[in-house]
Design a protein around this motif. Structure first.
Motif, PDB file in Angstrom:
ATOM      1  N   GLU A  14       0.826  -1.339  -0.169  1.00  0.00           N
ATOM      2  CA  GLU A  14      -0.034  -0.272   0.135  1.00  0.00           C
ATOM      3  C   GLU A  14       1.025   1.195  -0.110  1.00  0.00           C
ATOM      4  O   GLU A  14       1.710   1.285   0.770  1.00  0.00           O
ATOM      5  CB  GLU A  14      -1.190   0.439   1.254  1.00  0.00           C
ATOM      6  N   ILE A  15       0.961   2.073  -0.680  1.00  0.00           N
ATOM      7  CA  ILE A  15       1.674   2.792  -1.453  1.00  0.00           C
ATOM      8  C   ILE A  15       0.797   4.804  -1.596  1.00  0.00           C
ATOM      9  O   ILE A  15      -0.131   4.713  -2.529  1.00  0.00           O
ATOM     10  CB  ILE A  15       2.921   2.996  -2.264  1.00  0.00           C
ATOM     11  N   GLY A  16       1.392   5.572  -0.994  1.00  0.00           N
ATOM     12  CA  GLY A  16       0.526   6.993  -0.781  1.00  0.00           C
ATOM     13  C   GLY A  16       1.866   7.365  -1.486  1.00  0.00           C
ATOM     14  O   GLY A  16       3.469   7.783  -0.851  1.00  0.00           O
ATOM     15  N   THR A  17       1.236   8.633  -2.315  1.00  0.00           N
ATOM     16  CA  THR A  17       2.712   9.925  -2.735  1.00  0.00           C
ATOM     17  C   THR A  17       2.001  10.974  -2.803  1.00  0.00           C
ATOM     18  O   THR A  17      -0.077  11.108  -2.370  1.00  0.00           O
ATOM     19  CB  THR A  17       2.534   9.086  -3.964  1.00  0.00           C
ATOM     20  N   ASP A  18       2.681  11.987  -2.318  1.00  0.00           N
ATOM     21  CA  ASP A  18       2.193  12.839  -2.236  1.00  0.00           C
ATOM     22  C   ASP A  18       1.850  14.083  -4.128  1.00  0.00           C
ATOM     23  O   ASP A  18       2.291  13.273  -4.423  1.00  0.00           O
ATOM     24  CB  ASP A  18       3.239  13.835  -1.862  1.00  0.00           C
ATOM     25  N   ASP A  19       2.229  15.251  -4.456  1.00  0.00           N
ATOM     26  CA  ASP A  19       1.632  16.160  -4.964  1.00  0.00           C
ATOM     27  C   ASP A  19       2.557  16.085  -6.025  1.00  0.00           C
ATOM     28  O   ASP A  19       2.903  15.777  -7.183  1.00  0.00           O
ATOM     29  CB  ASP A  19       0.650  17.473  -4.879  1.00  0.00           C
ATOM     30  N   ASP A  20       4.463  15.685  -5.162  1.00  0.00           N
ATOM     31  CA  ASP A  20       4.979  15.607  -6.108  1.00  0.00           C
ATOM     32  C   ASP A  20       6.038  14.352  -6.351  1.00  0.00           C
ATOM     33  O   ASP A  20       7.031  14.081  -6.890  1.00  0.00           O
ATOM     34  CB  ASP A  20       6.333  16.053  -5.034  1.00  0.00           C
ATOM     35  N   GLY A  21       5.454  13.157  -5.967  1.00  0.00           N
ATOM     36  CA  GLY A  21       5.077  11.832  -6.379  1.00  0.00           C
ATOM     37  C   GLY A  21       6.510  11.401  -5.467  1.00  0.00           C
ATOM     38  O   GLY A  21       7.062  10.209  -5.741  1.00  0.00           O
ATOM     39  N   LEU A  22       6.229  12.107  -4.410  1.00  0.00           N
ATOM     40  CA  LEU A  22       7.411  11.551  -3.551  1.00  0.00           C
ATOM     41  C   LEU A  22       6.693  10.207  -2.695  1.00  0.00           C
ATOM     42  O   LEU A  22       4.679  10.324  -2.057  1.00  0.00           O
ATOM     43  CB  LEU A  22       8.095  12.442  -2.384  1.00  0.00           C
ATOM     44  N   ILE A  23       6.852   9.818  -2.117  1.00  0.00           N
ATOM     45  CA  ILE A  23       5.912   8.416  -1.486  1.00  0.00           C
ATOM     46  C   ILE A  23       6.080   8.717   0.404  1.00  0.00           C
ATOM     47  O   ILE A  23       7.002   9.350   1.190  1.00  0.00           O
ATOM     48  CB  ILE A  23       7.043   7.124  -1.085  1.00  0.00           C
ATOM     49  N   SER A  24       4.642   8.968   0.983  1.00  0.00           N
ATOM     50  CA  SER A  24       4.367  10.213   1.815  1.00  0.00           C
ATOM     51  C   SER A  24       3.704   8.455   3.294  1.00  0.00           C
ATOM     52  O   SER A  24       3.813   8.465   4.213  1.00  0.00           O
ATOM     53  CB  SER A  24       3.103  10.824   2.030  1.00  0.00           C
ATOM     54  N   ALA A  25       3.862   7.031   2.688  1.00  0.00           N
ATOM     55  CA  ALA A  25       3.263   6.230   3.629  1.00  0.00           C
ATOM     56  C   ALA A  25       4.191   4.848   2.747  1.00  0.00           C
ATOM     57  O   ALA A  25       3.261   4.929   1.586  1.00  0.00           O
ATOM     58  CB  ALA A  25       1.468   6.037   3.930  1.00  0.00           C
ATOM     59  N   PHE A  26       4.123   3.737   3.038  1.00  0.00           N
ATOM     60  CA  PHE A  26       4.588   2.655   2.780  1.00  0.00           C
ATOM     61  C   PHE A  26       4.318   1.459   3.290  1.00  0.00           C
ATOM     62  O   PHE A  26       4.646   1.060   4.509  1.00  0.00           O
ATOM     63  CB  PHE A  26       5.968   2.673   1.975  1.00  0.00           C
ATOM     64  N   THR A  27       3.237   0.510   3.272  1.00  0.00           N
ATOM     65  CA  THR A  27       2.692  -0.538   4.196  1.00  0.00           C
ATOM     66  C   THR A  27       2.955  -1.708   3.606  1.00  0.00           C
ATOM     67  O   THR A  27       2.225  -1.828   2.794  1.00  0.00           O
ATOM     68  CB  THR A  27       1.501   0.003   4.817  1.00  0.00           C
ATOM     69  N   ILE A  28       3.564  -2.838   4.054  1.00  0.00           N
ATOM     70  CA  ILE A  28       3.196  -3.832   2.847  1.00  0.00           C
ATOM     71  C   ILE A  28       2.142  -5.047   4.083  1.00  0.00           C
ATOM     72  O   ILE A  28       2.305  -5.301   5.554  1.00  0.00           O
ATOM     73  CB  ILE A  28       4.500  -5.132   3.310  1.00  0.00           C
ATOM     74  N   VAL A  29       1.084  -5.135   3.810  1.00  0.00           N
ATOM     75  CA  VAL A  29      -0.069  -5.793   3.577  1.00  0.00           C
ATOM     76  C   VAL A  29      -0.100  -7.368   3.782  1.00  0.00           C
ATOM     77  O   VAL A  29       0.192  -8.004   2.507  1.00  0.00           O
ATOM     78  CB  VAL A  29      -0.749  -5.440   3.395  1.00  0.00           C
ATOM     79  N   GLN A  30      -0.036  -8.648   5.161  1.00  0.00           N
ATOM     80  CA  GLN A  30       0.285  -9.680   4.927  1.00  0.00           C
ATOM     81  C   GLN A  30      -1.386  -9.966   4.808  1.00  0.00           C
ATOM     82  O   GLN A  30      -1.640  -9.773   5.895  1.00  0.00           O
ATOM     83  CB  GLN A  30       1.331 -10.237   5.818  1.00  0.00           C
ATOM     84  N   THR A  31      -1.775 -10.852   4.333  1.00  0.00           N
ATOM     85  CA  THR A  31      -2.805 -12.058   4.394  1.00  0.00           C
ATOM     86  C   THR A  31      -3.014 -13.103   4.518  1.00  0.00           C
ATOM     87  O   THR A  31      -1.878 -14.074   4.002  1.00  0.00           O
ATOM     88  CB  THR A  31      -4.133 -11.505   3.487  1.00  0.00           C
ATOM     89  N   ALA A  32      -4.138 -13.827   4.881  1.00  0.00           N
ATOM     90  CA  ALA A  32      -3.784 -15.236   4.479  1.00  0.00           C
ATOM     91  C   ALA A  32      -5.189 -16.599   4.571  1.00  0.00           C
ATOM     92  O   ALA A  32      -6.341 -15.345   4.514  1.00  0.00           O
ATOM     93  CB  ALA A  32      -3.039 -15.909   5.793  1.00  0.00           C
ATOM     94  N   VAL A  33      -5.474 -17.123   3.768  1.00  0.00           N
ATOM     95  CA  VAL A  33      -6.723 -17.561   3.787  1.00  0.00           C
ATOM     96  C   VAL A  33      -7.340 -18.059   4.760  1.00  0.00           C
ATOM     97  O   VAL A  33      -6.311 -18.505   5.977  1.00  0.00           O
ATOM     98  CB  VAL A  33      -6.573 -18.724   2.273  1.00  0.00           C
ATOM     99  N   GLU A  34      -8.894 -18.358   4.872  1.00  0.00           N
ATOM    100  CA  GLU A  34      -9.480 -18.762   5.714  1.00  0.00           C
ATOM    101  C   GLU A  34      -9.109 -19.544   6.508  1.00  0.00           C
ATOM    102  O   GLU A  34      -8.789 -20.282   7.883  1.00  0.00           O
ATOM    103  CB  GLU A  34     -10.876 -18.491   5.591  1.00  0.00           C
ATOM    104  N   GLU A  35      -8.916 -20.921   5.608  1.00  0.00           N
ATOM    105  CA  GLU A  35      -8.963 -22.257   6.361  1.00  0.00           C
ATOM    106  C   GLU A  35      -7.151 -22.071   7.156  1.00  0.00           C
ATOM    107  O   GLU A  35      -7.596 -23.519   7.483  1.00  0.00           O
ATOM    108  CB  GLU A  35      -8.700 -22.825   5.233  1.00  0.00           C
ATOM    109  N   PHE A  36      -6.607 -21.374   6.579  1.00  0.00           N
ATOM    110  CA  PHE A  36      -4.913 -21.399   7.178  1.00  0.00           C
ATOM    111  C   PHE A  36      -4.537 -19.968   7.154  1.00  0.00           C
ATOM    112  O   PHE A  36      -3.916 -19.653   6.486  1.00  0.00           O
ATOM    113  CB  PHE A  36      -4.135 -22.325   5.757  1.00  0.00           C
ATOM    114  N   PRO A  37      -4.960 -19.946   8.375  1.00  0.00           N
ATOM    115  CA  PRO A  37      -5.269 -18.241   8.663  1.00  0.00           C
ATOM    116  C   PRO A  37      -3.783 -17.513   9.300  1.00  0.00           C
ATOM    117  O   PRO A  37      -3.216 -16.339   9.974  1.00  0.00           O
ATOM    118  CB  PRO A  37      -6.039 -18.056   9.396  1.00  0.00           C
ATOM    119  N   THR A  38      -2.259 -18.388   9.712  1.00  0.00           N
ATOM    120  CA  THR A  38      -1.642 -18.005  10.022  1.00  0.00           C
ATOM    121  C   THR A  38      -0.619 -16.585   9.095  1.00  0.00           C
ATOM    122  O   THR A  38      -0.477 -17.201   8.400  1.00  0.00           O
ATOM    123  CB  THR A  38      -0.233 -19.425  10.228  1.00  0.00           C
ATOM    124  N   ILE A  39      -0.482 -15.979   9.631  1.00  0.00           N
ATOM    125  CA  ILE A  39       0.010 -15.112   9.876  1.00  0.00           C
ATOM    126  C   ILE A  39       1.722 -14.929   9.779  1.00  0.00           C
ATOM    127  O   ILE A  39       2.150 -15.096  10.525  1.00  0.00           O
ATOM    128  CB  ILE A  39      -0.441 -13.512  10.344  1.00  0.00           C
TER     129      ILE A  39
END
Length: 854
Positions: free
Chosen positions: A463-488
């Motif tokens: 998930e990447i946020g940028t400002d008006d100058d094209g600079l990164i304002s936020a950077f997050t790595i989102v991790q998901t798992a399927v319902e049957e095997f929910p281990t993160i």
């Protein structure tokens, strides 16, 4: 035979009772075509007064003698086990029996070369088939020494784990009066029975040697059948072997543990290779009769290095029980790729690993039968279906991540300590982990729990946020798992930033390596940087996770994937696109377009090979059925154009030509195939050798443009074992009701097909342009399964169960019929249930992908 199974509890009980000292095995291979005589003398200690059994799959038991006392053979033997009552503290057991030759690739396989009528034998014992050759306590933790004495025709060569001795004349062969000789081998070092071996016949060889790290001269041999030896590139194999020896001896801190190293290419082999100690067997397709893709040459190199790694990890130190099979195979898989990348010409081996091995792992890990890497192995049936993408590829991927986490030198130091402490013994996972903890200072208990003891694959998205100058304002790595095997899980990975250079190539301009854990990981170190054209999670492929691109990076990849300067990031982006298409997240037709527009610029042969396979799967299963035929025809036209545009004599030219041939279906396309087979309109630089001729002919057979007469004529031209297999596949591909019926009868109703012929016919049976030809066999498939599973050996039964599943009938009706079979089967045959359940998942996935492709 239900008695062929062995439970872990039975094995544990037997191991507690026994200490085995030696086997003295005498084999007489001159008694005809059906059986051979096997006499086994076993010396072992036991708990006084206890009773147990020894494994022996026999035709006839002639003598059982325990401590000098004959036992009544009919009372103690059932053809699978021999009961041993009232054991002494020290025991000497003698068993004399006739054992059947096999044509299934299990036990002692017997093959007759159609070129010259010569007989060739080889053993394949993993998992539980040394008992098909001699009486044995068939489990890996009852190690022993083995002495083999073999009587065979005098003109044969006989190879085993120990160096081949000079034969002694032994009179006449009992079958045809020809001269026979006896080879008396020296005892082996202590080893498990499944890595013992016997290879016999008039094999030809090329010899060489190397010097090990402890100064010993290690004899080397490369073997093949007489009629195949002319194609053997032995020097290439010796070069790879020397590179592997030097690399492993340095990394493992231990010299090669055996006295010689032979590599034998044997007929009708079921797997790629088998790590018999000092006598490795390989599938014969690794002897190249003609031009093969460079990817196949690389695959052979990886296989050679994989088996060599097993000499230490598997043969010198062996798992106690099959629940640690993963560690045996995963370690060899990881080390073979590392050795290829660092010690051979195959410097791009990690690219191949990313698209081939990890692709296999991700597929397997998304099946309903997925399991933790450390699997629960209750019996032999469990392990026989566990040679899968989890055991090999996911385990190797997780080891790669572990190496990135603890450091490669720290990892290898732990491995060196492991070998120093446990040589010639049996171990469990904890033994290795404790050494790695000591060398790295890391606590691996939590890591083991999350990575080795849970199933499923995570997905990572930026998930990447940028400002008006094209600079990164936020950077997050989102991790998901399927319902049957929910281990993160925790991941060690790199984030790569890619931009275009002055020449238009996509090059990495920034890399950050970090630990990712939890559902959301903030990455402040990337905030304030200018957003690049493409952001790639898991750059360098350190982590084991499915990766998705953010929308802007996805747009860049669609237009510019071929512009990546390096092969590995390009491969990771393509793998992400393939995974999204399989998951039904993106239309399958988009993936077809992505491949066809970019594959012509791909420089890595293995990537081309895999992309072409994925293209075929997408067209067969995932595109909207209403558009399937038109898209398939258009894809074949594109592949023909790619073949014609490829550089003369290039690897791409060969691969695109083969792919075009397999997809050809319209009259003009089949005309082009026929012209190439006739020697006309052959692209400059392309050699239509015998193997390519068979591919072109089978394409014409599938398209109804050639038939039995043409197949017979081609077989007369190529009257070899390879030719016979190709002809069997082509006959099974005949697009008539009579042709399919004949193939089905030979595969399912008859029981005498050799393993390789059955495998070839199954592949041909499924080659159709009109899927209606296979509709009558849906019900017949399910009606036959129980009988097949109950009466065939594991290898033969699994080929049928998996290979003949009606996967091309991607309908709700097939799904319903599968569910009805599984409901009726219940818990009757867990391994059969697993195989059918995995095939069912292919239908579910296809229906989901087709729905997304509308």
């Amino acid at each position: 035979m239900p008695g062929l199974n062995l439970t872990r509890d039975e094995a544990r009980t037997r191991a507690d009772l026994l200490t085995v000292h030696s086997y003295d095995v005498t084999l007489d291979l001159t008694r005809g075509e059906r059986v051979f005589r096997s006499t086994t003398v076993v010396s072992f200690d036991a708990e006084q007064g206890a009773s147990t059994f020894i494994d022996a799959v026999t035709d006839t038991v002639h003598r059982v003698e325990l401590n000098g006392v004959p036992l009544e053979t009919a009372e103690v033997s059932d053809g699978v086990r021999i009961q041993l009552p009232s054991l002494a503290a020290a025991n000497r057991l003698v068993i004399e029996a006739d054992m059947p030759y096999m044509n299934t690739g299990e036990g002692l396989h017997r093959f007759t070369d159609p070129v010259d009528g010569e007989v060739y034998l080889y053993t394949q014992f993993e998992v539980p088939d040394s008992r098909r050759v001699f009486a044995v306590f068939e489990q890996p933790d009852l190690k022993s020494t083995f002495r083999f004495t073999v009587t065979a025709p005098s003109h044969w060569d006989v190879i085993s784990n120990s160096a081949t001795p000079e034969p002694v004349q032994a009179g006449a062969d009992g079958t045809d009066g020809a001269a026979a000789s006896t080879w008396a081998f020296e005892p082996t070092p202590v080893m498990s029975s499944y890595v013992t071996a016997l290879i016999a016949g008039p094999y030809q060889s090329v010899r060489s040697e190397l010097t090990s790290s402890d100064g010993r001269t290690i004899p080397l041999g490369v073997f093949a059948r007489k009629s195949l030896m002319q194609y053997m590139d032995a020097e290439n194999i010796f070069d790879l072997t020397r590179q592997g020896f030097a690399f492993y001896e340095e990394q493992f801190g231990a010299p090669y543990p055996f006295e010689k190293y032979d590599q034998l290419f044997v007929p009708e082999f079921n797997a790629g290779a088998m790590e018999n100690a000092g006598a490795v067997t390989f599938v014969e397709t690794y002897v190249f009769r003609g031009r093969v893709p460079d990817a196949t040459v690389e695959r052979r190199a990886i296989t050679i290095l994989h088996e060599l790694a097993h000499m230490w990890f598997g043969d010198l130190v062996t798992m106690r029980w099959w629940n640690d099979l993963w560690l045996n195979e995963s370690f060899a898989e990881f080390m073979s790729t590392l050795a290829a990348a660092e010690a051979t010409e195959f410097e791009q081996a990690w690219t191949t690993f990313a698209i081939l091995e990890k692709g296999w792992a991700y597929r397997q890990d998304q099946l309903p039968s997925t399991h933790p890497i450390v699997a629960q192995i209750n019996d032999l049936e469990d392990v026989q279906v566990n040679f899968d993408g989890i055991t090999y590829a996911k385990g190797a991927s997780v080891l790669k991540q572990l190496v990135a986490w603890v450091g490669q030198e720290e990892f290898m130091q732990g491995v060196r300590q492991y070998f120093a402490k446990h040589s010639w013994k049996n171990t469990e996972l904890v033994d290795l982990l404790s050494e790695l903890e000591g060398s790295s200072g890391r606590d691996l208990k939590a890591w083991s729990g999350l990575w080795l003891e849970t199933a499923g694959v995570n997905t990572l998205r930026p998930e990447i946020g940028t400002d008006d100058d094209g600079l990164i304002s936020a950077f997050t790595i989102v991790q998901t798992a399927v319902e049957e095997f929910p281990t993160i899980r925790p991941h060690r990975l790199a984030v790569g930033f890619y931009d275009h250079d002055d020449d238009g190539a996509l090059v990495r301009v920034h890399r950050l390596e970090l630990d990712v854990d939890g559902e959301r990981t903030e990455v402040p170190d990337l905030v304030g940087r200018r957003r690049p054209a493409l952001v790639l999670l898991n750059d360098d492929d350190l982590a084991y996770a499915k990766i998705r691109l953010d929308p802007a990076s996805l747009r860049t990849s669609v237009r510019h994937v071929k512009d990546f300067k390096d092969s590995l990031p390009r491969t990771l982006v393509l793998a992400s696109a393939w995974d999204a298409a399989r998951d039904g997240e993106t239309p399958a037709r988009d993936y077809v377009e992505l491949v066809l527009q970019n594959i012509g610029a791909e420089s890595d042969s293995s990537v081309v090979l895999v992309l072409l396979r994925q293209l075929a799967s997408t067209l067969a299963f995932y595109v909207n059925p209403e558009d399937r035929e038109a898209m398939g025809e258009a894809a074949a036209d594109s592949l023909q154009e790619l073949a014609l545009a490829a550089a003369a004599g290039s690897d791409a030219q060969l691969q695109f030509t083969r792919a075009f041939s397999s997809h050809a279906r319209t009259a003009p396309q089949l005309d082009a195939v026929a012209a190439m087979l006739a020697g006309d309109r052959v692209p400059e630089g392309l050699t239509v050798d015998q193997d390519l001729r068979w591919e072109l002919l089978t394409s014409l057979v599938t398209g109804g443009r050639a038939g039995a007469a043409e197949i017979d004529a081609e077989l007369a031209r190529d009257s070899t074992a390879t030719g016979e297999l190709a002809a069997a596949a082509a006959r099974a591909a005949l697009p008539t009701a009579e042709g399919k019926e004949a193939a089905w009868t030979a595969i399912v109703d008859a029981t005498d097909l050799p393993n390789a012929t059955q495998r070839a016919m199954i592949s041909g049976f499924g080659r159709v342009h009109d899927r209606a030809l296979l509709e009558p066999y849906v019900e017949r498939y399910f009606a036959s399964l129980r009988q097949v599973w109950a009466t065939r050996t594991h290898e033969i039964a699994q080929q049928i169960v998996v290979g003949l599943y009606p996967s091309l009938q991607t309908t709700q009706e097939t799904l319903d019929r599968t569910d009805a079979f599984l409901a009726d089967l219940g818990s009757e045959a867990p391994s059969l249930r697993r195989l059918v359940l995995e095939s069912r998942d292919g239908i579910v996935r296809a229906l989901r992908a087709q729905a997304a492709d509308r």
